[in-house]
Scaffold this motif. Sequence first.
Motif, short mmCIF file in Angstrom:
data_model
loop_
_atom_site.label_atom_id
_atom_site.label_comp_id
_atom_site.label_asym_id
_atom_site.label_seq_id
_atom_site.Cartn_x
_atom_site.Cartn_y
_atom_site.Cartn_z
N PHE A 147 -5.01 42.33 37.04
CA PHE A 147 -4.40 41.89 38.29
C PHE A 147 -4.15 40.39 38.35
O PHE A 147 -3.78 39.86 39.38
N GLY A 148 -4.37 39.71 37.21
CA GLY A 148 -4.02 38.29 37.15
C GLY A 148 -2.51 38.16 37.00
O GLY A 148 -1.79 39.14 36.92
N GLU A 149 -2.04 36.91 36.93
CA GLU A 149 -0.60 36.69 36.81
C GLU A 149 -0.07 37.18 35.46
O GLU A 149 -0.70 36.96 34.42
N HIS A 150 1.06 37.84 35.48
CA HIS A 150 1.71 38.27 34.24
C HIS A 150 3.06 37.56 34.16
O HIS A 150 3.80 37.52 35.14
N SER A 151 3.38 37.02 33.00
CA SER A 151 4.71 36.41 32.90
C SER A 151 5.24 36.45 31.46
O SER A 151 4.46 36.54 30.51
N VAL A 152 6.55 36.44 31.38
CA VAL A 152 7.19 36.33 30.07
C VAL A 152 8.19 35.17 30.12
O VAL A 152 8.75 34.88 31.17
N MET A 153 8.37 34.48 29.02
CA MET A 153 9.28 33.34 28.99
C MET A 153 9.75 33.08 27.56
O MET A 153 9.25 33.73 26.62
N VAL A 154 10.65 32.14 27.45
CA VAL A 154 11.05 31.71 26.11
C VAL A 154 10.67 30.24 25.96
O VAL A 154 10.99 29.42 26.82
N GLU A 155 9.91 29.94 24.93
CA GLU A 155 9.49 28.55 24.68
C GLU A 155 9.89 28.17 23.27
O GLU A 155 9.53 28.88 22.32
N ASP A 156 10.62 27.11 23.12
CA ASP A 156 11.10 26.68 21.81
C ASP A 156 11.78 27.81 21.06
O ASP A 156 11.53 28.04 19.87
N GLY A 157 12.57 28.58 21.80
CA GLY A 157 13.32 29.67 21.17
C GLY A 157 12.48 30.89 20.83
O GLY A 157 12.97 31.85 20.24
#
Length: 367
Positions: A147-157
Amino acid sequence: MSEIKTKRIAVLAGDGIGEEVVREAVKVLELVGEKGEFQFVKALVGGQAFDEYGEHLPGETVKVCRNSDAILFGSVGGPVSESHLLKWKNCEVNSILALRKEFGFLANFRPARVYSDLVCICPLKEDIVAYGVDLLIVRELLGDIYFGEHSVMVEDGKRVAIDIARYDEDEIRAVAHVAFKAAQKRSGRLTSVDKANVLETSRLWRQTVHEVGEAEYPDVELSDMLVDNCAMQLIKNPSQFDVILCSNFMGDILSDAAAVLPGSLGLMPSASISASGFGLYEPSGGSAQDIAGMGVANPIAQILSAAMMLAFSFEMFEEASLIESAVELALAEGYRTKDIYSEGKILVGTQEMGDIICSKLMDITRR
Ligand code: IPM
Ligand code: MG
C-alpha cells in the motif's frame, strides 16, 4: 428461551471453484445454525462482477458487505489463457486488496496444520512432521510495500519502477496486539519475523513488537527470526512454531510456503479481521480455474473458513470446533478429494465431501 439473533452473511463466491466450494460451506453453516440463525446475502465480486457491472468490486457488493455481520468469500481470478482480457486484468488486486482497504482488515490469520491422517501427503519427510505441525501465521494486511506509493518512470532512457515499503508504529502495534492475543490463546509462543539486519521498516517492526510485548503480554514468549531463516525453518523444522507474526509482503510469501505443509491449498482456511472485529473468511487458495466446474475441488478450506467465521465473528466456539471435528472425522474415515487422494482411500467429489462432513456433524451432535 432467548430469541436467536439473525446473523447476516455476505456470500461473495466469485470466480473459478468459488461457487462450488462456497455452496458446501453454506450447507454446513445451515446445519450448525438454528433455524433462521443465518441469513445469506449473495453479491458479485471479481470477473463475475465485471460481467455484470464492468468492475471487480461494485458499490452494490460493498453495500451488501457493509450491511452484513461477516463476509464469506470464495475466490477471484481468471484462467491463464484469458489473462489478456479486460475482465481479468488486475482482478485480484481490484477485488481483494480493495476489500481489505475498504473494511480495514488489518490482520490476516492463516493456520497451517498437518492432519495426522494426511501425514502421507505432506511433502516433508515423516520424521520431520512426526512432532506435529500446527502453526498460525498472523500477517499484517494494510501496510508495507502493498500500500506504499507505486510508480513507474523513465530515467536516463531506462524504464524504472518503484514500490515503497512503509510502516508506521501504530500499524505495527495494531497487528502485534492481534498476534499476542492469538498466542495467549494457543501455547503462548510468538515468533516475530522481519529483515531487521537490512530494512528500516523491519527495525521499527522489531522494536515496536517488543514494546507491545513487554508492556502488555509478559506471559507470551516472544522471539525474533529473520525472514530468510524463517522460510528455511518452515521446511526444516515446522514443529517449532506456534504463532508467527509478519509484515504484509513477508506474510504473503511465508504463508504460501506454510501452505505446502498440509499437503494441499484445499485445506487452508483464512480470516481477515478489522479493528472492530468485522471479518472476511476465505480459503487461502485461488480460483483454480483449471478444475472449475468439474465438481472435484476440495471444499474443506472453505468449510474451515466458515468455522473460523463462527469463532471469530459470532463467538460460536462450540459450533466452530464441531465443524473442525467433522472434517477430521471425514478424513479419518478415508474420504479424499482429488488433491489429497492417496492409494487405498475413498475418492469423492466436492459435493460428496460436503455431504460427508454434514453427516459427520449430525453424528457428533447426536452423540
Ligand atoms: C493472498 C494473495 C493476494 C496477496 C493477491 C491475490 C493480491 O496472494 O491473499 O495471499 O498478495 O495478498
Ligand atoms: Mg498470497
